[in-house]
Design an enzyme around this catalytic site. Structure first.
Site, PDB file in Angstrom:
ATOM      1  CD1 TRP A 101      68.745  36.106  28.735  1.00  0.00           C
ATOM      2  CD2 TRP A 101      70.027  37.654  29.739  1.00  0.00           C
ATOM      3  NE1 TRP A 101      69.953  35.531  29.054  1.00  0.00           N
ATOM      4  CE2 TRP A 101      70.748  36.446  29.656  1.00  0.00           C
ATOM      5  CE3 TRP A 101      70.621  38.758  30.336  1.00  0.00           C
ATOM      6  CZ2 TRP A 101      72.048  36.327  30.161  1.00  0.00           C
ATOM      7  CZ3 TRP A 101      71.912  38.633  30.826  1.00  0.00           C
ATOM      8  CH2 TRP A 101      72.607  37.431  30.734  1.00  0.00           C
ATOM      9  CG  ASP A 168      67.480  40.941  24.264  1.00  0.00           C
ATOM     10  OD1 ASP A 168      68.288  40.636  23.363  1.00  0.00           O
ATOM     11  OD2 ASP A 168      67.707  40.735  25.471  1.00  0.00           O
ATOM     12  CE  LYS A 192      73.522  35.277  23.781  1.00  0.00           C
ATOM     13  NZ  LYS A 192      74.262  34.448  24.722  1.00  0.00           N
TER      14      LYS A 192
HETATM   15  C1  LIG Z   1      68.492  37.257  25.264  1.00  0.00           C
HETATM   16  C2  LIG Z   1      69.700  37.869  25.912  1.00  0.00           C
HETATM   17  N1  LIG Z   1      69.672  39.177  26.227  1.00  0.00           N
HETATM   18  C3  LIG Z   1      70.719  39.783  26.809  1.00  0.00           C
HETATM   19  C4  LIG Z   1      71.874  39.087  27.109  1.00  0.00           C
HETATM   20  C5  LIG Z   1      73.030  39.793  27.747  1.00  0.00           C
HETATM   21  O1  LIG Z   1      73.982  40.000  26.772  1.00  0.00           O
HETATM   22  P1  LIG Z   1      75.398  40.640  27.102  1.00  0.00           P
HETATM   23  O2  LIG Z   1      76.179  39.592  27.815  1.00  0.00           O
HETATM   24  O3  LIG Z   1      75.940  40.970  25.734  1.00  0.00           O
HETATM   25  O4  LIG Z   1      75.196  41.855  27.924  1.00  0.00           O
HETATM   26  C6  LIG Z   1      71.956  37.726  26.781  1.00  0.00           C
HETATM   27  C7  LIG Z   1      73.176  36.964  27.088  1.00  0.00           C
HETATM   28  O5  LIG Z   1      73.249  35.771  26.976  1.00  0.00           O
HETATM   29  C8  LIG Z   1      70.836  37.114  26.183  1.00  0.00           C
HETATM   30  O6  LIG Z   1      70.858  35.806  25.869  1.00  0.00           O
END
Ligand SMILES: Cc1ncc(COP(=O)(O)O)c(C=O)c1O
Length: 356
Positions: A101, A168, A192
């Site tokens: 991510w 994040d 989550k």
């Molecule tokens: C730490 C983290 N950041 C970003 C994301 C991406 O999230 P989204 O699917 O809401 O775009 C995730 C998805 O699992 C994640 O775990």
């Protein structure tokens, strides 16, 4: 048979929240109408927005200098909205790469300016959280990912940053009682620890709004959502309502201190078994292990399938590791009770008796 939900996201929600949400789908706030068929401009839904926003402020212990926004587009859209809104032309920006991510966030930031990756654990297959790097004071902000959902590492201490700290927190927001005011911008996809997929929480210091000075499309400008109370257009009504109920649940449980204690106990129990059991091993450096996503592998590849089958027979689901990593991942989000972890630990020790 009781099902124990270890999915990484969308993920487990408190049972009471599911029940109350189901009721609101049938009849919301005694209106004789479903939550799914009312205007977001009704006073009943405006009250939901206000309560959700107030609960975020209260639980994270943040003052009025922070704005709370409920947006669409997932956490992934924040990968570009953040540099778009914060980064001035010609400025540089710093990122730490701790996994998939963070890598995604870095890629998007490069569209807007000069990205300096201050530290990365990529060479170590993302098995640790980098520490002891120097943060320059002339960059727009430092971006980190507090919990690495896929690799199972988590910051247990955050860098002291001379520049705005952006985080994040998609997979560990509301999981611990930390000082949230050390961050200038926090974002998280709801699916989550907060609610169903479809809404993304952004908490931003008001002083950062409009920082980039760029001309932005209306919907991509944080100022729009701040000025319009996240209602410039139709907001994701249902996910916001369920998130509000989850935040209420956290408060009723005793707030983040109590939630932190629950989460610590769950993760300690599982890591203890991983370290004891000869059939499994953890993949992340001990000091950086995640309390939310416990990633582990079998000591023999041939254990993988039968272990997952044994888990399934005991009602434990969602334990397959991410497709890019393999092995196993047990996600222990807030709503998961320790009883579910005990069931998993029993399956692991039984598996060792039969195969170890
Ligand atoms: C730490 C983290 N950041 C970003 C994301 C991406 O999230 P989204 O699917 O809401 O775009 C995730 C998805 O699992 C994640 O775990």
């Amino acid at each position: 048979m009781q099902i124990h939900n270890f999915y990484a996201g969308p993920a487990i929600l408190p049972k009471t929240v599911i029940e109350e949400s189901a009721q609101a789908v049938r009849d919301f706030a005694n209106m004789g109408l479903s939550l799914l068929e009312i205007s977001h401009r009704t006073k009943q839904f405006e009250a939901v927005m206000d309560e959700a926003s107030a609960l975020v402020h209260e639980l994270l212990n943040l003052g009025d200098d922070y704005a709370v926004l409920f947006l669409s587009g997932g956490a992934s859209s924040q990968f570009f909205m953040i540099p778009m809104n914060l980064l001035k032309d010609g400025e540089k920006v710093c990122y730490v790469n701790t996994g998939t991510w963070a890598t995604g966030a870095i890629k998007e930031a490069r569209l807007f300016g000069n990205v300096e990756v201050l530290a990365s654990s990529e060479d170590n297959r993302f098995r640790h959280i980098p520490k002891n790097y120097v943060i320059p004071d002339d960059a727009a902000y430092l971006h980190i990912t507090s919990n690495n959902t896929i690799y199972g590492s988590q910051y247990q201490q955050f860098p002291k940053s001379p520049i705005p700290l952006v985080c994040d927190m998609s997979s560990d927001i509301f999981s611990k009682n930390i000082d949230y005011s050390q961050f200038d911008l926090i974002y998280a996809g709801a699916q989550k620890n907060m609610g169903p997929a479809g809404v993304t929480l952004v908490v931003i210091k008001k002083s950062l709004l409009g920082r980039s000075g760029r001309k932005l499309p209306t919907m991509l400008d944080y100022r729009t959502h701040f000025e319009k109370g996240s209602m410039n257009n139709t907001p994701p009504v249902f996910p916001i309502y369920v998130s509000m109920l989850t935040l209420r649940w956290i408060k009723t449980m005793g707030g983040l201190s109590r939630i932190e204690e629950r989460n610590r106990n769950k993760s300690e129990l599982l890591y203890k078994e991983i370290d004891r059991n000869s059939c499994f091993e953890g993949t992340v450096d001990r000091e950086d292990r995640s309390w939310m996503n416990v990633v582990f592998v079998p000591t023999k590849v041939e254990f993988e399938k039968p272990f997952l089958e044994a888990c399934k027979s005991a009602g434990c689901v969602g334990l397959e590791g991410h497709r890019s990593v393999g092995g196993f991942r047990a996600s222990l989000y807030n709503a998961l009770d320790i009883e579910s972890v005990k069931v998993l630990v029993d399956v692991m020790s039984e598996f060792e008796k039969n195969n170890g």
